[in-house]
Every structure is written in C-alpha cells, then in structure tokens.
Design a protein around this motif. Structure first.
Motif, short mmCIF file in Angstrom:
data_model
loop_
_atom_site.label_atom_id
_atom_site.label_comp_id
_atom_site.label_asym_id
_atom_site.label_seq_id
_atom_site.Cartn_x
_atom_site.Cartn_y
_atom_site.Cartn_z
N ASN A 26 9.78 19.77 -9.87
CA ASN A 26 9.28 21.18 -9.88
C ASN A 26 9.42 21.77 -11.18
O ASN A 26 10.23 22.45 -11.62
CB ASN A 26 10.48 21.97 -8.76
N ARG A 28 0.98 4.10 -5.10
CA ARG A 28 0.85 5.36 -5.90
C ARG A 28 2.33 6.02 -6.18
O ARG A 28 2.11 7.24 -6.03
CB ARG A 28 -0.56 5.98 -5.45
N GLU A 53 2.52 10.18 -7.10
CA GLU A 53 2.83 11.00 -6.10
C GLU A 53 4.51 11.67 -6.02
O GLU A 53 4.90 12.39 -5.43
CB GLU A 53 3.01 10.28 -4.53
N PHE A 54 5.19 10.97 -7.42
CA PHE A 54 6.39 11.63 -7.44
C PHE A 54 6.31 12.92 -8.24
O PHE A 54 5.55 12.73 -9.30
CB PHE A 54 6.92 10.48 -8.55
N GLU A 55 6.74 13.94 -7.75
CA GLU A 55 6.50 15.30 -8.24
C GLU A 55 7.73 15.89 -8.38
O GLU A 55 8.92 15.93 -7.48
CB GLU A 55 5.72 16.06 -6.80
N GLU A 102 8.56 6.62 5.64
CA GLU A 102 7.76 5.44 5.61
C GLU A 102 8.52 4.41 4.94
O GLU A 102 8.73 3.20 5.41
CB GLU A 102 6.26 5.69 5.44
N ASN A 113 0.92 -1.32 -0.05
CA ASN A 113 -0.01 -0.15 0.10
C ASN A 113 0.78 1.21 -0.03
O ASN A 113 0.40 2.21 -0.52
CB ASN A 113 -0.93 0.16 1.25
N ILE A 114 2.09 1.29 0.62
CA ILE A 114 2.78 2.40 0.62
C ILE A 114 3.11 2.55 -0.84
O ILE A 114 3.51 3.72 -1.17
CB ILE A 114 4.03 2.02 1.62
N TYR A 129 10.68 15.32 -5.97
CA TYR A 129 10.20 14.66 -4.73
C TYR A 129 9.55 13.42 -4.62
O TYR A 129 8.63 13.36 -4.99
CB TYR A 129 9.41 15.69 -3.92
N ILE A 130 10.44 12.87 -3.68
CA ILE A 130 9.78 11.40 -3.58
C ILE A 130 8.69 11.32 -2.44
O ILE A 130 8.97 11.90 -1.46
CB ILE A 130 10.94 10.17 -3.37
N SER A 131 7.52 10.58 -2.82
CA SER A 131 6.43 10.39 -1.72
C SER A 131 6.75 9.48 -0.58
O SER A 131 7.54 8.43 -0.87
CB SER A 131 5.04 10.13 -2.42
N LYS A 132 6.53 9.96 0.74
CA LYS A 132 6.76 9.17 1.79
C LYS A 132 7.99 8.40 1.93
O LYS A 132 8.16 7.38 2.08
CB LYS A 132 5.55 7.87 1.81
N PRO A 133 8.78 9.10 1.86
CA PRO A 133 10.21 8.63 2.07
C PRO A 133 10.63 8.08 3.58
O PRO A 133 11.18 6.84 3.57
CB PRO A 133 11.30 9.63 1.63
N ARG A 157 14.87 12.25 0.38
CA ARG A 157 13.56 13.02 0.11
C ARG A 157 13.37 13.68 -1.33
O ARG A 157 12.33 13.77 -1.66
CB ARG A 157 13.39 13.88 1.28
#
Lengths: 370, 219
Positions: B54, B46, B50-52, B175, B42-43, B169-173, B153
């Motif tokens: 700039n 997505r 969620e990888f964003e 966790e 689950n982590i 930016y990586i999501s939930k790094p 991060r």
C-alpha cells in the motif's frame, strides 16, 4: 500434460489387471479428466488472478478479494481430486504385486523343499514331476508381463475396498466443490474485506468458459461415480449369486475333485487338480478364457477331462469351476505341488494330467477373471 | 523444469527396495512430485507480481518481498525433493559396484547382487538415515525461515526505502496454505515411512543374526 505421466505410468499397470468396468473408468480418467485438465482447463484458468478486476484503486484489495472468492482454484481442486481418486487403485495394485511376489517366493521355497526331500529319498517320480511342474508354474502362473492376476480371497476384498474408497472420495470431492463454489461461477463478486474501504464489485475473468469446464468436470465426476457403483454392483451381484447357488449344488461344485472328508477337506480344497478347461471355454457369461495355446495340450486335456469324469467328478454344465473358484474366500487354489504331505492315492489319480495342462492353467483373456 | 530425470532415478531405486521403500517411492511420486508439478508451481508462478504494498514509493515492494521471502516456498520444496531423493542413489551405486566386481573377477561372488544383505544392508540403512535426517532438517529450516507453518494475508514492512510501516498483501494466501499443509503432511508421512523401514530392517536382521548364532552354538 507431461506431469501427468507420473501418474499415468502407475495407472497403466492397474489398467492391465482391471475388470471391464474398471478399464472404462480408467479410460474416462485418462482422457476426460487428465487430458482435458492438462490441455484446456489449465490455460483457461491461467490468467485468473491477473484478470480478476475489482472496482477500486485501493492497493491490496484485489488480492484479498480474490483470496476470499477462490480459497482454492478449481484447477488445483481437480488435480487433488484426480490424485485422491486414483490412489485406492494404486493401493490395490500394490497389494496385487505383493501377492504375486509372495506367491513366487513360496513356490521357490517349495521347490527347494522338494529338491531336499528328493535327496533324502522320497518318491522319485513324484519329486521330479513336482519340481519341473513347480518351475513351470513359477514361470507361467504369476508372470506380471503376460499373465493375469485372478481376483479372489483377500485380493478381491482389497479390490472391493478400493472401489468403495474411490466412490467415497468422488462423492466427497463433488460435495466439496458444490459447497465451495456451488455449480456455476458468477460474473460479479461483491467483496467486503479489509483493506477494501467499502463493498467493492469484483469481476471474474472468463466466467462462461470456466462454467463450461466446471459443468464438464462435474459431469465426468458423476460418470466416474456411476461407473464405480456399476462395478461394485457387478462384483457384489456375482458374489451374492455364487453364495446363493452354492447350497443347491453338489459338493464338488466349488472345488472340483474334492474327495476328502472334513479334516482333509481344507487341504484338498487348496490342492485340487487344475480346472476342467473345456468348461472354462463354455463359461456362462461369454468370457472366453483360453487357458492353453497349443493343440496337443488341448487334446491332452480332453483326455484328462474324460479320465476325471470316470473318477466321479461332477460339474454342472455351463458353470466353470475356474470362474467359480474366483469367488471362494477360502485359501487360494494354489498349484498342485504345494502340499508336502498328500494322500498318495488321491494324488496318483490326478497325476495322469500332463505337464502341459498344468503349465497352461493360466488365464489368457484380456479381462480380469472374476 | 524437467523432473523426468528424478523420476527415472527413483524408478531404478524401486528395484532394490523393500516393500515399505516402494511405498515411499510411490508417496514421493504421487503426493509430492506430481502435486508440486501439476498444482503448486502454478500457484507460486507470479507471486512477486501479485505481491502488493500500500505505497507508491518505488523499490519498497521489492525490498519487502525480498525480506519476507528470502527463498520462495516453491524453490525451497524443489530443493527438498531433490535432496531427499538423492541418498537412494547410494544403494544404486553399491549394487552397480557389486555387479562390476562380479564382472571383473568373472565369477559369481554374490548370490544376488541386488539382495539387501551384508554391505548393501549398511548402505541401505545409511541412505534411510540420511533421507530422514534431511527431511527433518528441511522442515525445521522452513519453520525457522518463515516463523512457523503459516502464510499470512497481510504483512507489515518498514525497511528502507519504505518511508513508514506499510501494509503488504500476499497473493492467494489460503490456497498457498492448503498446499503448504499438504506438502508438510506428506513430508511427515515420508519421515514415518523411513523410520518404519529402518526399524523393520534392523529388527529383521538382528533376528536373523541371533538365530544364526543360536544354531552355531547348538552345533
């Protein structure tokens, strides 16, 4: 929810061989933690990051703010909590299974040894009875499917340690959750972390619903903690009671039929005849332990009981040695044929006991006899 | 993704294992398979969405994500779990072969087809060596692919079509790191268990052989 069947299958076995409080604890674990987590909590936290909104257009700011607000999601935290809290019970189960297997191996070896001695010309009657009873004991004594594991000695210690570790884990996770998130989740989270250009307002998704589940899971954790402590108290109190009452009783109280002097006392303690079944039935705590399943055996046992009484066995009324012996930390009361060298007179006296009585010496109650 | 097949397979293996082998199966079930299925999947579900980065340049995010995650962590671990469990099949096959042979010749050729001795011992040792080897291989591969056991991060990316070095930016790094360490730790634990079992078996059977020879010489 299917993923929890991995753990569920392991815990089913533990459920069979637990005390009453242990079973309640497991039921609480299954229903209020695993089931609730798998069905409700997962979907509530499903959109936690996608709906985590920050009041900024700066790319990357939401990601870093979410990461700062929730270093580990509540759901994952609870998954780890359930796994770590269940692990000590599985360690105990492993030990119990190991004990069962060792017991079976030992009995098989002894049966072989007796058969070999039989060839060399020992007491024929003794050997035959022994080997037959040996096989029956092997079949009936430690059968995983139908029989019961009796808590005593090192197994009892493992059980107590497993409950202690479980309690420690519960406390650790409850404290950990409090340290990480406090009790309630706030709707608004103010975040200041690069690349956010300034402190930004971030809004958590579904905070009320999440709070409901957080409080619920905390309450269940506290309940589980309470149950673990109750079980410890129950075990500890009984043990202390046994220890206190032992000096005031006559010598055969913990090991019926101990007629030997000190050097042989240990061996005799190991190899005492089967317990008085009538006293098992009238156990003080009301637990019905029905050791036999046919009338003939019960009649035989009554006769045996009378015979044993004649030979000077004394037991305090209302205190089943079967139950008491569970608390003895000395070597386990094993089957009667375990000793290769037995004082002959002693053994011949007890030999009047029927095969049926020996074979039926297993506990049949649903609960673990402690 | 259904892991029930793997679970049934490993339950079958449990029958012909030593005590340490059973502990290994329990560790794989509880600390790797269950954690993977109940938590880790689950982590990473997505991670691409969620990888964003700039930047508004279309395609830049895609190429940067692809550069930093050639194989997603979660798929890598799934592969590792499958590969590491498979050598145990060798033992199951060997026992089945023995039982087939007994049936074919219609007589009892082995005292107990499931007992670990003779040829089955060799198969068991080979399976242990393979399991250990594969674990170490996957750990080293992970280390090389992702430059260590870390999930930053922020990563900087300047691959075409990104016009300049962009921040991604990586999501939930945090966790992800927690679970990365957890799964690496259980992997190391499994390696230790396998090596312990290997040395225990080799020691036990060399003692047995030595005693047999000793008895024979005395006779």
């Amino acid at each position: 929810m299917g993923e929890w069947s991995f753990l569920g299958d392991f815990l089913e076995k533990v459920h069979k061989h637990s005390t009453v409080v242990g079973k309640v604890w497991l039921t609480v674990l299954f229903i209020f933690r695993m089931l609730v987590l798998g069905t409700a909590a997962e979907s509530s936290w499903g959109d936690e990051q996608s709906d985590f909104m920050c009041d900024t257009q700066q790319p990357g700011c939401e990601n870093v703010c979410y990461d700062k607000a929730f270093p580990i999601s509540h759901v994952r935290f609870w998954v780890l909590q359930i796994i770590f809290v269940s692990t000590p019970s599985l360690v105990y189960m492993g030990h119990a299974m190991h004990t069962v297997r060792m017991e079976e191996k030992r009995k098989m070896k002894e049966a072989e040894l007796e058969a070999r001695e039989n060839k060399n010309g020992g007491d024929t009657y003794y050997q035959q009875k022994c080997s037959v009873a040996e096989k029956e004991a092997k079949l009936s004594g430690w059968d995983e499917a139908g029989g019961q594991i009796i808590l005593r000695g090192s197994l009892l210690n493992t059980y107590v340690y497993s409950i202690l570790i479980r309690t420690a884990m519960e406390v650790a996770f409850i404290v950990g959750q409090y340290v990480l998130y406090g009790i309630f989740l706030e709707t608004l989270y103010i975040c200041q972390r690069a690349p956010c250009p300034h402190p930004v307002n971030c809004y958590v998704s579904r905070p009320t619903e999440k709070n409901v589940f957080i409080v619920f899971m905390l309450a269940v954790a506290v309940l589980s903690l309470f149950l673990s402590l109750a079980e410890l108290y129950h075990l500890g109190w009984k043990k202390a009671k046994e220890r206190c009452s032992r000096p005031y009783k006559a010598s055969p109280s913990t090991a019926p039929g101990r007629l030997e002097s000190a050097p042989q006392a240990e061996r005799a303690q190991m190899y005492t005849p089967p317990p008085d079944f009538n006293q098992c039935l009238s156990s003080p705590n009301g637990k019905f332990i029905s050791p036999f399943s046919n009338k003939m055996a019960s009649q035989q046992n009554t006769a045996n009981f009378a015979t044993e009484r004649v030979h000077g066995q004394e037991d305090a009324a209302g205190e089943g040695p079967f139950i008491k012996s569970s608390y003895v930390e000395s070597p386990e009361v094993a089957s009667e044929c375990a000793a290769p060298a037995f004082p002959e007179n002693y053994f011949n006296e007890k030999r009047r006991l029927s095969k049926a009585s020996r074979a039926s010496s297993k506990a049949r109650s649903d609960d673990l006899s402690v | 993704m259904s892991w029930v097949f793997l679970r049934d397979l490993l339950s079958g293996v449990n029958k012909y294992s030593t005590g340490i082998g059973r502990i290994w199966v329990a560790v794989v079930f509880l600390f790797r398979l269950l954690v993977y299925v109940a938590a880790a999947e689950n982590i990473w579900k997505r991670e691409h969405d969620e990888f964003e980065c700039n930047i508004k340049q279309p395609g830049c995010e895609n190429v940067c994500f692809d550069h930093f995650f050639p194989v997603s962590h979660i798929r890598f671990w799934a592969l590792q779990l499958i590969m590491v469990s498979t050598p145990s099949l060798l033992v199951v096959f060997h026992v089945a072969y023995r039982e087939n042979r007994e049936k074919h010749h219609n007589q009892k050729l082995y005292k107990n087809p499931g007992k670990i001795d003779g040829g089955l011992l060799c198969t068991y040792l080979i399976s242990l060596i393979l399991k250990t080897g594969l674990e170490i291989f996957f750990l080293v591969l992970f280390y090389k692919l992702y430059n260590g056991f870390k999930i930053p991060r922020l990563v900087k990316c300047d691959i075409k079509p990104c016009p300049n070095t962009v921040d991604c930016y990586i999501s939930k790094p945090t966790e992800k790191m927690i679970f990365l360490y957890f799964l690496v730790a259980t992997s190391c634990l499994c390696i230790v268990l396998n090596l312990t079992e290997l040395s225990y078996l080799m020691f036990k059977y060399s003692i047995k052989r030595y005693l047999k020879r000793h008895v024979k010489n005395q006779q």
